[in-house]
Design a protein around this motif. Structure first.
Motif, mmCIF file in Angstrom:
data_model
loop_
_atom_site.group_PDB
_atom_site.id
_atom_site.type_symbol
_atom_site.label_atom_id
_atom_site.label_comp_id
_atom_site.label_asym_id
_atom_site.label_seq_id
_atom_site.Cartn_x
_atom_site.Cartn_y
_atom_site.Cartn_z
ATOM 1 N N ARG A 130 0.829 -1.210 0.000
ATOM 2 C CA ARG A 130 0.000 0.000 0.000
ATOM 3 C C ARG A 130 0.865 1.261 0.000
ATOM 4 N NH1 ARG A 130 -3.085 -3.498 3.364
ATOM 5 N NH2 ARG A 130 -2.102 -2.656 5.247
ATOM 6 N N ALA A 131 1.962 1.234 0.745
ATOM 7 C CA ALA A 131 2.868 2.385 0.749
ATOM 8 C C ALA A 131 3.480 2.609 -0.635
ATOM 9 C CB ALA A 131 3.972 2.175 1.793
ATOM 10 N N ALA A 132 3.845 1.525 -1.305
ATOM 11 C CA ALA A 132 4.411 1.636 -2.646
ATOM 12 C C ALA A 132 3.384 2.159 -3.638
ATOM 13 C CB ALA A 132 4.946 0.275 -3.092
ATOM 14 N N LEU A 133 2.125 1.753 -3.484
ATOM 15 C CA LEU A 133 1.069 2.259 -4.359
ATOM 16 C C LEU A 133 0.924 3.769 -4.226
ATOM 17 C CD1 LEU A 133 -1.691 -0.471 -3.928
ATOM 18 C CD2 LEU A 133 -0.629 0.178 -6.096
ATOM 19 N N ASP A 179 10.686 -3.908 -4.866
ATOM 20 C CA ASP A 179 10.543 -2.732 -4.014
ATOM 21 C C ASP A 179 9.719 -3.058 -2.778
ATOM 22 O OD1 ASP A 179 10.678 0.365 -3.728
ATOM 23 O OD2 ASP A 179 8.544 -0.121 -3.498
ATOM 24 N N VAL A 180 8.629 -3.818 -2.962
ATOM 25 C CA VAL A 180 7.797 -4.197 -1.819
ATOM 26 C C VAL A 180 8.602 -5.031 -0.824
ATOM 27 C CG1 VAL A 180 5.798 -5.583 -1.114
ATOM 28 C CG2 VAL A 180 5.622 -4.069 -3.091
ATOM 29 N N GLY A 229 11.131 -5.578 4.392
ATOM 30 C CA GLY A 229 12.260 -6.210 5.078
ATOM 31 C C GLY A 229 12.259 -7.724 4.964
ATOM 32 N N VAL A 230 11.800 -8.233 3.794
ATOM 33 C CA VAL A 230 11.774 -9.680 3.571
ATOM 34 C C VAL A 230 12.456 -9.982 2.244
ATOM 35 C CG1 VAL A 230 9.607 -9.955 4.855
ATOM 36 C CG2 VAL A 230 9.539 -9.640 2.371
ATOM 37 N N ALA A 251 1.385 -15.083 -6.643
ATOM 38 C CA ALA A 251 1.880 -15.435 -7.981
ATOM 39 C C ALA A 251 2.487 -14.238 -8.694
ATOM 40 C CB ALA A 251 0.742 -16.015 -8.809
ATOM 41 N N GLY A 252 2.054 -13.041 -8.343
ATOM 42 C CA GLY A 252 2.572 -11.858 -9.012
ATOM 43 C C GLY A 252 1.997 -10.599 -8.410
ATOM 44 N N LYS A 253 2.262 -9.480 -9.070
ATOM 45 C CA LYS A 253 1.866 -8.171 -8.549
ATOM 46 C C LYS A 253 0.350 -8.042 -8.442
ATOM 47 C CE LYS A 253 2.445 -4.360 -11.097
ATOM 48 N NZ LYS A 253 3.116 -3.157 -11.695
ATOM 49 N N ASN A 254 -0.377 -8.545 -9.419
ATOM 50 C CA ASN A 254 -1.835 -8.417 -9.399
ATOM 51 C C ASN A 254 -2.439 -9.000 -8.135
ATOM 52 O OD1 ASN A 254 -1.815 -7.235 -11.930
ATOM 53 N ND2 ASN A 254 -2.254 -9.142 -13.005
ATOM 54 N N GLU A 255 -2.058 -10.235 -7.834
ATOM 55 C CA GLU A 255 -2.622 -10.925 -6.670
ATOM 56 C C GLU A 255 -2.231 -10.229 -5.367
ATOM 57 O OE1 GLU A 255 -2.499 -13.444 -10.148
ATOM 58 O OE2 GLU A 255 -0.917 -12.330 -9.111
#
Length: 205
Positions: free
Chosen positions: A27-30, A42-43, A48-49, A59-63
């Motif tokens: 959410r911060a990146a959005l 970036d996320v 920190g993971v 599976a990807g950014k969408n999910e």
């Protein structure tokens, strides 16, 4: 010689703290980067993971973005304000306030657009957001029936159709107002919308 069946090893249990950090980082990146520039790398850095941690879960950014936005809608609560109309006004105002947040607005519009060509993503939006938030309609209807404001619906199939229709009307109107028309869903608009919802067009004048 007796054969032995291998015992399957359980995978490492998911960390609720890591999940929460990842969704908050998304959410911060959005907000900071927007949909198009957001990356899993970036996320992962923000949360920190390891990046592999994200790929084990999504599976990807969408999910990932669907789940990050879904968590915002899970904050919705149906207030008990003494009447069906007042309860509806309370939850619709909350809904509009969430949609006004840039992370909700950009994330939801992006995944809905992506889902037009991705059936699996449409299903994830349906199960993670739509189906989960129908709880509000179920709760509100049950409360109104207990108050005697709405009649009971003994037919389960008809009751389920009613829940779906009410949800579609409310969610559709608020989404259109805030995201398409880009107009505020303020208290005056919400009162008018609720009046039309409960009394119909013929009695709304």
């Amino acid at each position: 010689m007796q054969s032995r069946t291998p015992v399957a090893r359980a995978g490492r249990p998911r960390s609720a703290a890591a999940d929460a950090a990842i969704l908050a980082a998304t959410r911060a990146a959005l907000v900071e980067l927007g949909w198009s520039r957001l990356t899993l790398g970036d996320v992962a850095t923000r949360a920190g993971v390891a990046k592999t941690t994200l790929y084990r879960r999504w599976a990807g950014k969408n999910e990932l973005v669907v789940d990050a936005v879904a968590e915002l809608f899970d904050e919705l609560r149906l207030p008990d304000r003494g009447s069906l109309a007042a309860d509806i006004e309370g939850v619709v105002l909350q809904f509009a306030q969430i949609l006004a947040r840039p992370e909700a607005r950009s994330g939801l519009m992006a995944v809905v657009a992506e889902s037009t060509r991705d059936e699996a993503l449409r299903e994830r939006i349906r199960t993670s957001i739509v189906d989960r938030q129908k709880r509000l309609v179920l709760e509100g209807r049950a409360r109104a029936q207990d108050r005697g404001e709405l009649p009971p619906e003994p037919d389960p199939e008809e009751a389920a159709r009613t829940v779906g229709l009410i949800f579609d009307i409310v969610a559709g109107a608020v989404l259109h107002r805030t995201l398409v028309s880009a107009e505020p869903a303020d208290e005056e608009w919400v009162r008018g919308f609720t009046r039309v919802l409960l009394t119909g067009l013929a009695a709304s004048g």
